[in-house]
Enzyme design. Structure first.
Site, short mmCIF file in Angstrom:
data_model
loop_
_atom_site.label_atom_id
_atom_site.label_comp_id
_atom_site.label_asym_id
_atom_site.label_seq_id
_atom_site.Cartn_x
_atom_site.Cartn_y
_atom_site.Cartn_z
N ARG A 46 0.82 -1.22 0.00
CA ARG A 46 0.00 0.00 0.00
C ARG A 46 0.86 1.28 0.00
NH1 ARG A 46 -4.08 -0.21 4.69
NH2 ARG A 46 -2.26 -1.14 5.71
N ASN B 12 -6.65 -2.70 1.61
CA ASN B 12 -6.67 -4.16 1.65
C ASN B 12 -8.10 -4.63 1.77
OD1 ASN B 12 -3.87 -4.36 1.66
ND2 ASN B 12 -3.71 -4.37 3.88
#
Length: 740
Positions: A18, A36
């Site tokens: 990320r 996520n």
């Protein structure tokens, strides 16, 4: 202006994916979000179309070191954003992978050695790209509170790094520094703390130089350590651990030091320096104490996987023995109290720390062939692992089942809706401690991922009792050597008929004998045994596996061979007893095992009546192998039976090097001959193929004759790969709806 949605599947959680996406989007002036979810990572992007195309390109090729993309789905979107943000998701943990423990990365290593860095000489330095994971995790989601680092409160500097998406330590759960992280302690075996932190390491090094044996707590458990150049210390360690012949691995501070003790090619160097830091079996330069390798011609070397080991070896400036601290055939020990009670008589002191280990893990082991690692044990750095199904199917079979693996070198595996979850190495299921470890790890997988098994698959051996723990489930059983073949088929995505040369030590066969030298034609869940090594009588069952002169005597009697070499390894007092046993077939089972034939051959050639560890005899034969000797024994094929009488005649008459070389070359020639008899892709499976000389020559001959062959990729050839074969079998049950 363009808007798209990107769904990314693979190893993309807990690896800095990320923040990587965040930085990439910011650099390309794109807006959107990344989060996520239960299956992977979702990305929303809006901005200039060319920049989006560049983002997609860089997303695929500039991954974080530990990330792996299995699939990407891109679709159009109508969402608009004014900025780019990382969004939390409460469902991200459902199938987030539990990652293995990785070795220290180069960035952390540089910081460790930089006097101006605040983590200079911090023995627990780590970041998103390296360090412990599996050993620390108690439950998902993978947040600090759910790890054994939860008891260490981050200082403000560490907390700022942890929260900064542009920082390498963003959401690195074990992050800490010398002020807020774990501490070292040097202890006597009665529990007295003799020194802490910097002084603890100094005391440890001084005692190693003085010839002491120290238990050092690493990532996955304790190692027993001594100075590898101190012959007396090495002998003491082997004596205390009751390990008279089994080779020991050494840890070197860097590649230059490793090159002092072994011949290392470019591919081996790459494996040694990888973020796995496995033990690599290398050709020895024979300048170490002889007791380390015990006549096998190779030495296992690995480089320091943790900052603590780097600090120790930099100061010691000598290789160390580093072997798992465990009672024989039991799991590696992870806490000081266990160590003191179980191995207090083996080590002199312990270098402990207060970062608890939830999940023990051993060092992974491999050797290099054709520029790739061939794994013998898969644990630290490799397992646990989640991989997508690789059979090219349009419709992924839905369902969930457990593959129990085998009795020896156990690993289990679980299939769930297109994903395969593989456990790390557990061990031989002959001790209560290993069975307990199996049960604990399985329960951990079940609770973390919420698995509910539709059915269970185990080994077909009638004494494979672990299936009895699942009486409420449908049970399916797979024959051992069939599972070996299916394991390689699964890893290579093979959905066709193959010819499997399934060669190993022990496995229950369809005719209730012990198989191990099998040629099988395999397709889906069916197999046909088309050829096997000539059966001989395995005297004393398990006892005969260690007393290999039993095997040699049985084969000599079978083929009516007499020689002073037989007399040299079979005590006179034993012959009449063995004759009576053979005549009356007392405690005897027939076997076609090539592994046992290897042992019997080595017993004669090496005058070696007894072995003390698995694969000792084949390893000693491999050490004698000489590529310059052009000799090969003829293995005759009579119908479906492979006769090896000629090889044993050679063993009784030829010099050791000639005999060892001709035996290995003969098996290689036999493999080629069999492959030519069947117009099928060939699968090489089973522990016998871990003999590097045999595997190397066979592959060379297959290539020279354009024989298509397949090997395992990320699983061992030995019994640790059995669970993956059982997974393949279970998949076919789901695919063809053949479940009972």
């Amino acid at each position: 202006m363009r808007s798209i949605k990107i769904e990314v599947f693979g190893l993309v959680q807990g690896v800095g994916f990320r923040p990587f996406v965040y930085s990439l989007a910011k650099n390309l002036e794109l807006n959107g979000a990344v989060l996520n979810d239960s299956s992977g990572v979702k990305i929303e992007l809006c901005g200039d179309g060319k920049n989006i195309d560049e983002f997609i390109s860089k997303l695929k090729i500039n991954l974080p070191p530990l990330a792996r993309i299995d699939n990407i789905i891109i679709s159009n979107s109508d969402k608009k954003y004014d900025d780019f943000n990382i969004i939390s998701s409460q469902e991200s943990y459902k199938f987030a992978p539990i990652l293995p423990d990785f070795a220290i990365c180069n960035e952390c290593k540089s910081e460790l050695k930089d006097p101006t860095n605040r983590r200079y000489n911090h023995p627990f330095i780590n970041c998103t790209n390296c360090g412990p994971r599996f050993s620390l995790i108690k439950s998902l989601p993978y947040d600090r509170i759910n790890t054994t680092m939860g008891k260490f409160n981050m200082c403000k500097q560490c907390q700022d790094e942890y929260k900064d998406p542009t920082n390498r330590r963003y959401h690195a759960q074990p992050v800490a520094c010398k002020n807020c992280g774990p501490k070292l302690s040097y202890k006597s075996l009665d529990g007295k703390i003799l020194a802490n932190n910097k002084e603890a390491l100094k005391r440890c090094i001084d005692d190693l130089k003085d010839g002491k044996i120290i238990a050092i707590k690493g990532v996955g458990g304790f190692h027993l350590v001594c100075d590898a150049l101190n012959s007396e210390a090495v002998s003491f360690l082997k004596e205390r651990k009751r390990r008279p012949h089994k080779p020991l691995a050494i840890m070197c501070k860097d590649l230059d030091m490793a090159c002092d003790y072994a011949y290392i090619n470019e591919s081996e160097a790459k494996i040694l320096n990888s973020n796995l830091k496995p033990i690599v079996l290398l050709k020895s330069k024979n300048n170490l104490p002889k007791s380390i390798s015990s006549g096998v011609g190779s030495v296992g070397i690995f480089l320091p996987p943790t900052p603590l080991h780097i600090m120790l070896l930099d100061r010691l400036n000598s290789p160390i023995i580093a072997t798992s601290a465990n009672p024989s055939k039991e799991p590696i020990l992870t806490n000081f109290d266990e160590l003191a009670s179980r191995l207090g008589s083996v080590c002199d002191y312990a270098l402990d720390n207060d970062r608890d280990i939830v999940n023990p893990s051993d060092d992974s082991i491999c050797f290099e062939l054709l520029s790739k690692p061939i794994y013998i044990r898969t644990s630290r750095g490799l397992k646990p692992n989640i991989t997508p199904l690789n059979l090219g199917l349009k419709d992924v079979p839905k369902g969930c089942f457990l593959a129990l693996g085998s009795l020896m070198k156990n690993q289990f595996a679980i299939y769930k809706d297109g994903l395969i979850f593989s456990s790390p190495y557990i061990g031989d299921m002959g001790s209560l401690a290993v069975i307990k470890r199996f049960d604990e790890l399985l329960e951990s997988f079940k609770s973390i991922y919420g698995f509910e098994f539709d059915f269970i698959i185990g080994d077909a051996h009638p004494h494979f009792g672990f299936v009895n723990n699942f009486k409420d489930k449908e049970i399916y059983k797979v024959y051992h050597h069939h599972a070996h073949a299916l394991s390689v088929m699964l890893e290579n995505g093979l959905d066709c008929e193959v010819l499997a040369l399934s060669f190993d030590g022990t496995g229950y066969g369809q005719d209730a004998t012990i198989w191990g030298g099998e040629v099988l034609r395999c397709k889906d869940n069916e197999f046909k045994r088309v050829m096997h090594f000539d059966n001989f009588e395995l005297i004393g069952a398990d006892k005969g596996i260690k007393n290999i002169y039993y095997l040699a005597y049985a084969i000599a009697k079978k083929y009516n061979l007499n020689s002073p070499k037989i007399d040299a390894i079979v005590p006179q007092i034993q012959r009449s007893n063995l004759d009576k046993i053979l005549q009356n077939r007392l405690n005897i089972v027939d076997t076609s095992s090539l592994g046992r034939i290897f042992d019997a051959f080595a017993a004669i050639v090496l005058t070696l009546p007894v072995i003390t560890y698995d694969a000792q005899a084949p390893m000693m034969l491999e050490a004698l192998y000489d590529e310059n000797i052009n000799a090969a024994y003829e293995f005759e094929i009579d119908g479906d039976v492979i006769n090896y009488k000629n090889a044993f005649i050679g063993a009784l008459n030829d010099p050791m090097k000639v005999a060892a070389t001709a035996f290995i070359n003969g098996i290689s020639n036999l493999a080629l001959k069999i492959a030519k008899m069947h117009s099928l892709p060939v699968v090489l499976c089973g522990g016998v193929w871990q003999n590097r000389a045999l595997l190397k020559r066979t592959i060379s001959e297959f290539r020279r004759h354009d024989i298509k062959y397949y090997l395992p990729i990320n699983e061992p050839m030995n019994d640790s790969g059995i669970a993956m074969g059982q997974i393949y079998f279970g998949l076919n049950l789901l695919r063809y709806n053949t479940k009972i």
